[in-house]
Motif scaffolding. Structure first.
Motif, PDB file in Angstrom:
ATOM      1  N   ASP A  51      14.804  -6.436 -15.294  1.00  0.00           N
ATOM      2  CA  ASP A  51      13.795  -6.480 -14.377  1.00  0.00           C
ATOM      3  C   ASP A  51      13.280  -7.869 -13.739  1.00  0.00           C
ATOM      4  OD1 ASP A  51      13.114  -7.753 -16.699  1.00  0.00           O
ATOM      5  OD2 ASP A  51      11.523  -6.997 -17.530  1.00  0.00           O
ATOM      6  N   GLY A  93       3.231 -18.906 -17.800  1.00  0.00           N
ATOM      7  CA  GLY A  93       4.235 -18.050 -18.500  1.00  0.00           C
ATOM      8  C   GLY A  93       3.903 -17.839 -19.913  1.00  0.00           C
ATOM      9  N   TYR A 140      19.331 -15.765 -25.348  1.00  0.00           N
ATOM     10  CA  TYR A 140      20.242 -14.629 -24.724  1.00  0.00           C
ATOM     11  C   TYR A 140      20.835 -14.998 -23.490  1.00  0.00           C
ATOM     12  CZ  TYR A 140      15.560 -13.509 -22.124  1.00  0.00           C
ATOM     13  OH  TYR A 140      14.702 -13.687 -21.204  1.00  0.00           O
ATOM     14  N   GLY A 169      11.926 -23.760 -19.051  1.00  0.00           N
ATOM     15  CA  GLY A 169      12.119 -22.377 -19.168  1.00  0.00           C
ATOM     16  C   GLY A 169      12.193 -21.830 -17.757  1.00  0.00           C
TER      17      GLY A 169
HETATM   18  P1  FAD Z   1      10.430 -20.195 -22.568  1.00  0.00           P
HETATM   19  O1  FAD Z   1      11.594 -19.542 -21.880  1.00  0.00           O
HETATM   20  O2  FAD Z   1      10.124 -20.039 -24.094  1.00  0.00           O
HETATM   21  O3  FAD Z   1      10.575 -21.856 -22.226  1.00  0.00           O
HETATM   22  C1  FAD Z   1       9.874 -22.867 -22.533  1.00  0.00           C
HETATM   23  C2  FAD Z   1      10.487 -24.102 -22.822  1.00  0.00           C
HETATM   24  O4  FAD Z   1       9.496 -25.103 -23.098  1.00  0.00           O
HETATM   25  C3  FAD Z   1      11.574 -24.245 -23.850  1.00  0.00           C
HETATM   26  O5  FAD Z   1      12.733 -24.690 -22.987  1.00  0.00           O
HETATM   27  C4  FAD Z   1      11.120 -25.004 -24.700  1.00  0.00           C
HETATM   28  O6  FAD Z   1      12.165 -25.908 -25.315  1.00  0.00           O
HETATM   29  C5  FAD Z   1      10.017 -26.167 -23.828  1.00  0.00           C
HETATM   30  N1  FAD Z   1       8.948 -26.867 -24.602  1.00  0.00           N
HETATM   31  C6  FAD Z   1       7.921 -25.972 -25.623  1.00  0.00           C
HETATM   32  N2  FAD Z   1       7.210 -26.961 -26.045  1.00  0.00           N
HETATM   33  C7  FAD Z   1       7.810 -28.295 -25.640  1.00  0.00           C
HETATM   34  C8  FAD Z   1       7.284 -29.828 -25.893  1.00  0.00           C
HETATM   35  N3  FAD Z   1       6.117 -30.140 -26.482  1.00  0.00           N
HETATM   36  N4  FAD Z   1       8.134 -30.640 -24.969  1.00  0.00           N
HETATM   37  C9  FAD Z   1       9.031 -30.400 -24.361  1.00  0.00           C
HETATM   38  N5  FAD Z   1       9.542 -29.195 -23.970  1.00  0.00           N
HETATM   39  C10 FAD Z   1       9.087 -28.248 -24.778  1.00  0.00           C
HETATM   40  N6  FAD Z   1      11.607 -11.223 -20.351  1.00  0.00           N
HETATM   41  C11 FAD Z   1      11.898 -10.258 -18.959  1.00  0.00           C
HETATM   42  O7  FAD Z   1      11.015 -10.408 -18.204  1.00  0.00           O
HETATM   43  N7  FAD Z   1      12.762  -9.300 -19.212  1.00  0.00           N
HETATM   44  C12 FAD Z   1      13.707  -9.278 -20.046  1.00  0.00           C
HETATM   45  O8  FAD Z   1      14.478  -8.509 -20.103  1.00  0.00           O
HETATM   46  C13 FAD Z   1      13.644 -10.026 -21.199  1.00  0.00           C
HETATM   47  N8  FAD Z   1      14.384  -9.911 -22.389  1.00  0.00           N
HETATM   48  C14 FAD Z   1      14.165 -10.908 -23.299  1.00  0.00           C
HETATM   49  C15 FAD Z   1      15.248 -10.873 -24.580  1.00  0.00           C
HETATM   50  C16 FAD Z   1      15.056 -11.398 -25.624  1.00  0.00           C
HETATM   51  C17 FAD Z   1      15.980 -11.619 -26.616  1.00  0.00           C
HETATM   52  C18 FAD Z   1      13.760 -12.486 -25.681  1.00  0.00           C
HETATM   53  C19 FAD Z   1      13.799 -13.366 -26.835  1.00  0.00           C
HETATM   54  C20 FAD Z   1      12.975 -12.602 -24.428  1.00  0.00           C
HETATM   55  C21 FAD Z   1      12.994 -11.788 -23.283  1.00  0.00           C
HETATM   56  N9  FAD Z   1      12.256 -11.821 -22.498  1.00  0.00           N
HETATM   57  C22 FAD Z   1      12.337 -11.107 -21.228  1.00  0.00           C
HETATM   58  C23 FAD Z   1      11.015 -12.748 -22.501  1.00  0.00           C
HETATM   59  C24 FAD Z   1      11.228 -13.870 -21.444  1.00  0.00           C
HETATM   60  O9  FAD Z   1      12.531 -14.604 -22.153  1.00  0.00           O
HETATM   61  C25 FAD Z   1      10.084 -14.742 -21.588  1.00  0.00           C
HETATM   62  O10 FAD Z   1       8.965 -14.312 -21.158  1.00  0.00           O
HETATM   63  C26 FAD Z   1      10.459 -16.333 -20.785  1.00  0.00           C
HETATM   64  O11 FAD Z   1      11.570 -16.653 -21.312  1.00  0.00           O
HETATM   65  C27 FAD Z   1       9.330 -17.003 -20.731  1.00  0.00           C
HETATM   66  O12 FAD Z   1       9.554 -18.095 -20.015  1.00  0.00           O
HETATM   67  P2  FAD Z   1       8.758 -19.584 -20.144  1.00  0.00           P
HETATM   68  O13 FAD Z   1       9.254 -20.499 -19.111  1.00  0.00           O
HETATM   69  O14 FAD Z   1       7.314 -19.238 -20.316  1.00  0.00           O
HETATM   70  O15 FAD Z   1       9.060 -19.997 -21.535  1.00  0.00           O
END
Ligand code: FAD
Length: 344
Positions: free
Chosen positions: A57, A290, A50, A16
């Motif tokens: 932001d 994250g 999305y 992500g």
């Molecule tokens: P994620 O984006 O959830 O990525 C995690 C990844 O880990 C995924 O690809 C998943 O497949 C992988 N994964 C999980 N478990 C495993 C496993 N066991 N093995 C292999 N892969 C695995 N945030 C903002 O700051 N601004 C915004 O405007 C905003 N708008 C949003 C709008 C929507 C509709 C949504 C749903 C969220 C929004 N967010 C926004 C929140 C933001 O998307 C999240 O905070 C961000 O995606 C978190 O990033 P991450 O990398 O921690 O996790």
């Protein structure tokens, strides 16, 4: 070392936005990262939930879509040449004889490293299963498929695709020319997919390569897990039996913590508690950044994850190079960092 085995400085679970930026911060510290993600592409929620929506932001980027942010992060980490494995779930974790982490994925890949970073967001995206009695037996024989890994296995087969979004229509378009027959089943006459994809599907329907049924899959017929027919319930209440070797339901994804729950970490309501100095978990050498982590004041925002990645990288360095000290440097003025970034 076998082709599906590798050793590196840091393993990152989750590609992500936060996992991707972690590659950058680790790269500046001179650390090499391997990533695994269960999805078939990078970007996590931004790319999966999305991609076309604007985000307002992200510091310094007044507006960008989820996909644009993903593309920019990929460009930013390119100099560090991370190894990215998609379509693989981090499935099990144990320790090597020298005390490194050994991560196994569901495809049998094994990666070892002194540091593991969990950037798994809300967990792994898992397909929504249609409520059909006895479906598990057909999942086990891969007669019910939620993702297509080997197109060649579907050559000359009778296929039923269910759903009305981009995945259902994309696979309808890709598989119709090589299947013996393909029926698309959707409960509404309208589709949620991109208009040009819908047009393509309608073209294939008029050429007789796709049959469309307004209804829902309601039952499966076959023996010993070998599918013979999908029973559909039409919206007018009638039922029909479609000869089928495989059913491909594309009803979207939900998020589940999945195998990470079994990694032996302290959990708090499916989140991983960390400290706010290093974003390390209850287990030494395992970090969580994250959306997956929790601490007092946590905001589930991309920018919070970016900050966590920066501090995590400093602490990860000490595990990989316990005998060295990481010097604090700016990218604007450090020729060493510019060499790593390949801009010098
Ligand atoms: P994620 O984006 O959830 O990525 C995690 C990844 O880990 C995924 O690809 C998943 O497949 C992988 N994964 C999980 N478990 C495993 C496993 N066991 N093995 C292999 N892969 C695995 N945030 C903002 O700051 N601004 C915004 O405007 C905003 N708008 C949003 C709008 C929507 C509709 C949504 C749903 C969220 C929004 N967010 C926004 C929140 C933001 O998307 C999240 O905070 C961000 O995606 C978190 O990033 P991450 O990398 O921690 O996790």
């Amino acid at each position: 070392m076998a082709a599906n085995q590798a050793s590196t400085d840091v393993i990152i679970v989750g590609a992500g936005p936060v996992g991707l930026f972690a590659v950058f911060q680790l790269g500046l510290a001179g650390l090499k990262a391997y990533m695994v993600d269960i999805l078939d592409k990078p970007g996590g929620q931004c790319a999966e939930l999305y991609p076309e929506k604007p985000i307002y932001d992200i510091p310094g980027l007044p507006v960008c879509t989820g996909q644009e942010l993903t593309d920019r992060l990929l460009e930013q980490i390119r100099p560090f040449e991370p190894v990215l494995h998609f379509g693989e779930m981090a499935a099990a974790l144990d320790k090597t004889e020298v005390g490194h982490w050994r991560l196994s994925t569901d495809t049998g890949r094994i990666i070892t490293a002194p540091v593991l970073v969990i950037a798994a967001g809300g967990g792994s995206f898992v397909p929504k299963r249609p409520p059909i009695p006895g479906i598990e037996a057909y999942e086990a024989t891969r007669s019910v498929l939620y993702a297509v890994r080997r197109v060649e296995n579907l050559h000359n087969k009778d296929l039923v695709v269910a759903g009305g979004g981009d995945s259902a229509l994309d696979w309808t378009i890709n598989l119709a020319p090589l299947a013996r027959s393909l029926t698309l089943v959707h409960r509404r006459p309208e589709f949620r997919a991109a208009p040009h994809t819908v047009r393509k599907m309608r073209d294939l329907e008029s050429q007789g390569l796709v049959r469309f049924e307004l209804g829902q899959p309601a039952g499966l017929k076959g023996s010993d897990g070998r599918l013979e027919a999908v029973v559909i319930k039409r919206m007018d209440g009638s039922t029909a039996e479609l000869a089928a070797d495989a059913l491909l339901p594309f009803f979207g994804l939900t998020m589940k913590l999945g195998p990470i729950a079994g990694f032996g970490l302290n959990l708090n309501e499916n989140l991983i508690p960390v400290d706010t100095e290093r974003f390390e978990t209850s287990t030494k050498g395992i970090f969580a950044i994250g959306d997956i982590n929790t601490y007092p004041g946590k905001l589930k925002l991309i920018l919070s994850g970016f900050h966590e990645a920066a501090l995590m990288a400093q602490a990860a360095y000490r595990y990989v190079h316990p005998d060295k000290k990481l010097r604090f440097q700016y990218t604007t003025s450090s020729s060493e960092l510019q060499r790593l970034l390949k801009v010098a």
